[in-house]
Design a protein around this motif. Structure first.
Motif, PDB file in Angstrom:
ATOM      1  N   SER A  51      -1.181  40.967  46.183  1.00 48.89           N
ATOM      2  CA  SER A  51      -0.501  39.428  46.319  1.00 48.89           C
ATOM      3  C   SER A  51       0.863  39.545  46.682  1.00 48.89           C
ATOM      4  O   SER A  51       1.443  40.534  47.106  1.00 48.89           O
ATOM      5  N   ASP A  52       1.653  38.321  46.455  1.00 45.65           N
ATOM      6  CA  ASP A  52       2.987  38.408  47.129  1.00 45.65           C
ATOM      7  C   ASP A  52       3.955  38.778  45.978  1.00 45.65           C
ATOM      8  O   ASP A  52       5.145  38.799  46.111  1.00 45.65           O
ATOM      9  N   LEU A  53       3.357  39.219  44.821  1.00 45.97           N
ATOM     10  CA  LEU A  53       4.111  39.912  43.620  1.00 45.97           C
ATOM     11  C   LEU A  53       4.291  41.385  43.791  1.00 45.97           C
ATOM     12  O   LEU A  53       3.757  41.740  44.842  1.00 45.97           O
ATOM     13  N   PHE A  54       4.556  42.260  42.710  1.00 46.82           N
ATOM     14  CA  PHE A  54       4.424  43.406  42.637  1.00 46.82           C
ATOM     15  C   PHE A  54       3.505  44.284  42.131  1.00 46.82           C
ATOM     16  O   PHE A  54       3.238  44.102  40.899  1.00 46.82           O
ATOM     17  N   GLU A  55       2.523  44.919  42.853  1.00 52.85           N
ATOM     18  CA  GLU A  55       1.487  45.521  42.484  1.00 52.85           C
ATOM     19  C   GLU A  55       2.012  47.244  42.326  1.00 52.85           C
ATOM     20  O   GLU A  55       2.300  47.797  43.396  1.00 52.85           O
ATOM     21  N   SER A  56       1.525  47.937  41.330  1.00 51.50           N
ATOM     22  CA  SER A  56       2.030  49.203  41.181  1.00 51.50           C
ATOM     23  C   SER A  56       1.251  49.784  40.028  1.00 51.50           C
ATOM     24  O   SER A  56       0.365  49.359  39.469  1.00 51.50           O
ATOM     25  N   HIS A  57       1.296  51.292  40.108  1.00 49.63           N
ATOM     26  CA  HIS A  57       0.649  52.126  39.004  1.00 49.63           C
ATOM     27  C   HIS A  57      -0.667  51.961  38.904  1.00 49.63           C
ATOM     28  O   HIS A  57      -1.228  51.664  37.727  1.00 49.63           O
ATOM     29  N   PRO A  58      -1.545  52.284  39.899  1.00 50.94           N
ATOM     30  CA  PRO A  58      -2.885  52.311  39.906  1.00 50.94           C
ATOM     31  C   PRO A  58      -3.502  53.326  39.156  1.00 50.94           C
ATOM     32  O   PRO A  58      -3.087  54.475  38.922  1.00 50.94           O
ATOM     33  N   ALA A  59      -4.651  53.099  38.473  1.00 52.13           N
ATOM     34  CA  ALA A  59      -5.600  53.988  37.829  1.00 52.13           C
ATOM     35  C   ALA A  59      -6.843  53.546  37.933  1.00 52.13           C
ATOM     36  O   ALA A  59      -7.240  52.363  37.513  1.00 52.13           O
ATOM     37  N   PHE A  60      -8.140  54.389  38.229  1.00 48.08           N
ATOM     38  CA  PHE A  60      -9.511  54.008  38.505  1.00 48.08           C
ATOM     39  C   PHE A  60     -10.164  54.547  37.177  1.00 48.08           C
ATOM     40  O   PHE A  60      -9.966  55.971  36.893  1.00 48.08           O
ATOM     41  N   ASP A  61     -10.775  53.924  36.516  1.00 47.12           N
ATOM     42  CA  ASP A  61     -11.580  54.169  35.364  1.00 47.12           C
ATOM     43  C   ASP A  61     -12.843  55.081  35.923  1.00 47.12           C
ATOM     44  O   ASP A  61     -13.773  54.710  36.852  1.00 47.12           O
TER      45      ASP A  61
END
Length: 298
Positions: free
Chosen positions: A36-46
């Motif tokens: 998105s145009d916001l801030f995406e961070s700190h990913p984790a896959f189940d």
């Protein structure tokens, strides 16, 4: 989770010029339905469901919330609050390799956004896959100050950042181990990792032989020599473009690193993949959507 002031100031540096000089081992990962145009961070896959958990915040990196998205066969679904969400700031999700537990940080004890209230919490799974009510880890793991980015190493040590008293600088990397049920020992990660400045986020590799550290100026790496961690060294310019690099996650093989970088307006925070040992099929693709820099934001 915290982004240092130096990283904010570094946003004034032209990103495009730096990116042109960097090797091509890093590419953006902007899957439709998640970016998105916001801030995406700190990913984790189940590990059990393949669902993506991540943090979304404002362009100013405020109002952290843990969201989750699943592959619907065509693309990643519209992100929604994590099933264990509560009022306040929440961030830094991390799954145990067997998928039985998830660690994260939260101000849910007070419901406020004040970072001083951030503590480490853990939620365990029921037999049907649903999440139990999260529990706050006891002191001395948590303290009266902020805790960041809890990540468990294969040897059972839980690494995290904290600005608690007794460190070597401002925020330091610490580690904790449960010696008996409910009883933990906590120690500073030492001068090879910590400085008089800020070290926020520790990420042990799946084999426990490397430690990625988010500190002042971006991402660093240390190696386990069999007895201790070697002095951390800053990763190269292909990773550290402007010092805002944050929230790294290893692929299960340890060959790839997924992290976030503040790219400035209009995109703000985006995911990037570093594959120094060559390409591998990770992060997971969803449907026919390309999950590389060619993918367009929806």
């Amino acid at each position: 989770m915290k982004r240092p002031l130096s990283a904010l100031l570094a946003m004034l540096i032209p990103v495009c010029a730096a990116a042109k000089e960097a090797p091509s081992t890093v590419h953006s990962w902007t899957p439709p339905g998640v970016s998105s145009d916001l801030f995406e961070s700190h990913p984790a896959f189940d590990p059990r469901t393949g669902d993506l958990y991540f943090v979304r915040s404002s362009k100013e990196f405020k109002g952290w919330r843990i969201l989750t998205s699943h592959c619907d066969g065509r693309q990643w679904s519209t992100p929604v609050d994590a099933p264990f969400a509560a009022p306040g700031a929440e961030a830094d999700p991390w799954f145990t390799p067997d998928g039985r537990s998830i660690y994260f940080i939260s101000t849910r004890a007070t419901g406020r956004q004040n970072s001083k209230d951030l503590d480490i919490w853990r939620a365990d799974r029921n037999a049907d896959g649903s999440w139990q009510k999260p529990v706050r880890l006891p002191e001395p793991v948590n303290s009266g100050e902020a805790e960041w980015f809890p990540r468990m190493a294969p040897d059972g040590w839980l690494y995290f950042g904290s600005n608690r008293a007794g460190g070597l600088g401002k925020n330091d990397i610490w580690r904790a181990k449960e010696t008996r049920p409910g009883q933990w020992t906590v120690e500073n990660a030492g001068p090879a990792i910590n400085t008089a400045g800020d070290e926020y986020e520790p990420l042990p590799s799946p084999d426990g032989k490397r430690l990625i550290v988010m500190a002042d100026g971006g991402l660093y790496q240390s190696h386990w020599d069999g007895h201790r961690w070697t002095k951390k060294e800053k990763l190269g310019p292909e990773v550290n473009v402007n010092g805002s690099e944050i929230g790294a996650a290893f692929s299960p093989s340890g060959k790839s690193l997924l992290f976030a970088r503040d790219t400035g307006e209009p995109e703000s925070g985006e995911f990037f993949v570093w594959q120094p040992q060559g390409a591998e099929a990770w992060p997971p693709m969803c449907g026919q959507a390309k999950t590389s820099g060619a993918a367009r934001r929806k």
